[in-house]
Design an enzyme around this catalytic site. Structure first.
Site, mmCIF file in Angstrom:
data_model
loop_
_atom_site.group_PDB
_atom_site.id
_atom_site.type_symbol
_atom_site.label_atom_id
_atom_site.label_comp_id
_atom_site.label_asym_id
_atom_site.label_seq_id
_atom_site.Cartn_x
_atom_site.Cartn_y
_atom_site.Cartn_z
ATOM 1 C CG ASP A 1 -1.813 -1.385 1.472
ATOM 2 O OD1 ASP A 1 -2.207 -1.757 0.221
ATOM 3 O OD2 ASP A 1 -1.949 -1.627 2.662
ATOM 4 C CD GLU B 1 -9.287 -1.956 -1.820
ATOM 5 O OE1 GLU B 1 -10.195 -2.183 -1.096
ATOM 6 O OE2 GLU B 1 -8.249 -2.654 -1.941
#
Length: 636
Positions: free
Chosen positions: A143, A303
């Protein structure tokens, strides 16, 4: 004569006759599993290969068991004309990686085919010495979010329940990175004590505004209450910190990012899709309700939203498709921040389309522009071994962005993740980092972490030694505090340590650990056997099961030092011990530590990666263990 014999004899007329008689034989494999077309390419015979390409049923999408294609084998021959034909007419990639990310360019270098190297350099536009390889951050660095401040680059990654929380890394060249600090370093601010593995701090974002660095992340709780997710924000004037006490915003969702508009207004974005709400000028307080900007292009698990403003457009980048093989990056744009977003006609702008390639699950990316005007994107990826095990966790990759004439960003020209890529036009600034830790100084190296904050007096550095206090609870408990680990960064590595043998009591143990979370780990260390002697013990913990092995190697009572070592080859681990640090005896091995992977068992949230480090268990008695050094040696 068989087809293989015709190829080895480079007998084109016979090859033509044999293929006319049995066209399907071109798909046969030799004893090593190599396709006939690859054997022909390895000879370097242009005529053989040209006939196979243009007149046989051979597929140019074929790969061998190592995921090498026909150009890999042609590169072994060194025939420039053959390689040029495969590149220019067949469309084979010079930088396509095999399962170990070895490219045809690498093979030409390995075989020292200078003519072929020169041709590959001309076509690619860079020499091998001017290239970098993905992933740029190996091991658990998922991430990624990035920001540039003048000529410095800063990146943050998820840390889940590991403490300190949210590593902050620095680079000058986008390739070589070094952890310089953490977003949360105060144990009482971490709020991780009761959280299960895989919870904690997810998908952080780093931004810079008016001289202040802001890091936002999702704080993911257990599934036992009514609130599962909050958004955490910290700030600092220094990228390495220290950062402010965390502030929590009670807005549900994951993957927050902060966008600072030209008019000075500040916003936070969250999933699902991309929802947006306004923040106050401090960036820590929500001052408007969240509204949906855009749900995504694929519309599955949208997302990781990020907004970039460029040339009058708001570009909205999303991760979609879930974090497995279908992961991807898409983009949409609008002339107005709260307007209707137009999806990019080239979506997805990053996705791994080859299900057998080494680098998979590519998504969750954020763009950055260099001081020279070039564009790049950092994004997460994963590499699988065995039957689909990502033991290193999700890693960070980098690829260039180009902009189309009509203003759309394309990552790596829509070719998916690169194995080998031209290095950014930035000053090369490789960090001088050592994998040998001698525990000199006042603080632990920033590569070390604990699963959740350790006890207040969990360790100290003293006279060039690490003194680690044993945990009260075993490693299978979320209350096990004093487990010191670092990321496993290679599929093949050796970890070793010199331990001063402590005065172990019944039920106590200490040594090396290979750790994933409280549900799956292994330990190799000293304990007390039933007869009261000190023994080496190898233990696996999988779910609720403990598997003990080899309690039959006694350690003499007079021994004061023991050296422990684990050698890793993919999913196999072999354990060694020594009393003098020179001669090592093999203790035993484990053939398949699949349980140290995300995919190992189905329990809770498994998003992290394998760790390696040191541990001790004291129970309700006192125990301190002294370690003289710890060394991690990985194979590239």
């Amino acid at each position: 004569m068989t087809l293989l014999e015709a190829i080895e004899a480079q007998n084109l007329p016979m090859l033509i006759r044999l293929l006319a008689r049995d066209p399907n034989s071109i798909d046969d494999l030799d004893e090593q599993g190599i396709p006939m077309s690859f054997r022909a390419a390895k000879t370097g015979n242009f005529g053989l290969v040209r006939h196979i390409v243009e007149y046989s049923r051979a597929s140019m999408n074929t790969t061998d068991q190592y995921h090498r294609n026909i150009l890999h084998y042609a590169a072994m021959s060194g025939n420039v004309s053959l390689a040029a034909y495969l590149v220019e007419k067949v469309g084979m990639s010079i930088v396509a990686g095999d399962k170990d990310l070895i490219t045809p360019y690498d093979i030409a270098k390995e075989y020292d085919h200078q003519g072929l190297i020169a041709y590959f350099e001309k076509v690619c536009g860079f020499a091998l010495e001017e290239a970098y390889r993905n992933p740029i951050r190996t091991g658990m660095f998922p991430d990624p979010s990035i920001v540039r401040v003048e000529e410095d680059y800063y990146m943050v990654n998820s840390s889940f329940v590991f403490f300190p929380c949210i590593p902050i890394s620095h680079s000058k060249d986008l390739i070589h990175w070094k952890i310089i600090g953490y977003a949360i370093t105060e144990p009482e601010w971490a709020l991780l004590d009761d959280l299960e593995g895989g919870r904690g701090y997810w998908a952080p974002d780093i931004s810079y505004h008016n001289g202040v660095f802001t890091i936002a992340a999702t704080y993911r709780l257990n599934d036992t209450g009514t609130v599962y997710r909050k958004q955490m924000v910290v700030t600092s004037e220094k990228p390495e910190g220290p950062y402010s006490k965390p502030v929590f915003i009670d807005e549900d969702g994951i993957d927050p990012s902060i966008f600072n508009d030209d008019d000075g207004r500040r916003y936070m974005l969250l999933n699902r899709g991309a929802r947006i709400f306004e923040l106050d000028q401090s960036g820590t307080e929500q001052i408007s309700k969240a509204t949906l900007l855009y749900y995504g292009s694929q519309k599955r698990a949208p997302e990781g939203p990020h907004i970039l403003k460029k040339d009058g457009y708001y570009y909205l980048f999303l991760a979609e498709g879930g974090t497995g093989p279908g992961h991807r990056i898409t983009v949409a744009r609008s002339k107005e921040l709260h307007g209707n977003y137009e999806p990019c006609p080239y979506n997805p702008i990053m996705r791994q389309k080859d299900e057998n390639a080494a680098i998979q699950r590519c998504g969750h990316g954020k763009p950055v522009q260099t001081q020279n005007g070039d564009w790049y994107m950092v994004y997460l990826c994963g590499r699988m071994i065995g039957d689909g095990y990502s033991i290193l966790g999700r890693e960070t990759a980098l690829d260039p962005i180009t902009w189309t004439e009509d203003g759309w960003p394309l990552v790596n020209d829509l070719s998916g993740p690169s194995a080998l890529q031209k290095r950014p036009n930035l000053p090369l600034a490789k960090w001088d980092s050592s994998d040998l830790d001698t525990f000199v100084g006042e603080e632990l190296s920033l590569k070390w972490m604990f699963p959740r904050p350790p006890e207040e007096d969990a360790y100290r550095l003293e006279s060039g030694q690490l003194i680690l206090k044993g945990s009260v609870k075993p490693l299978c408990s979320v209350d096990a505090r004093n487990i010191l680990v670092q990321r496993q960064r290679h599929f093949n590595f050796t970890a070793s340590t010199k331990m001063f043998i402590p005065n172990l009591q019944s039920g106590q143990e200490a040594g090396l650990t290979c750790y994933y979370d409280e549900n799956t780990w292994l330990t190799f260390g000293l304990t007390r056997c039933e007869d009261g002697s000190r023994c080496l013990q190898l233990k696996e913990h999988i779910g609720d099961q403990d598997i003990m092995k080899h309690l039959d190697v006694p350690v003499e009572d007079g021994a004061e030092i023991i050296f422990l070592r684990v050698d890793t080859s993919f999913l196999k681990r072999t354990f060694y011990y020594s009393v003098d640090g020179t001669h090592y005896d093999e203790f035993g091995h484990l053939d398949n530590v699949y349980y140290l992977c995300d995919e190992g068992i189905k329990r809770g949230k498994r998003f992290t990666g394998a760790m390696v480090g040191l541990y001790g268990i004291r129970g309700d008695q006192g125990l301190e263990v002294a370690y003289d050094w710890f060394e991690y040696e990985g194979e590239a």
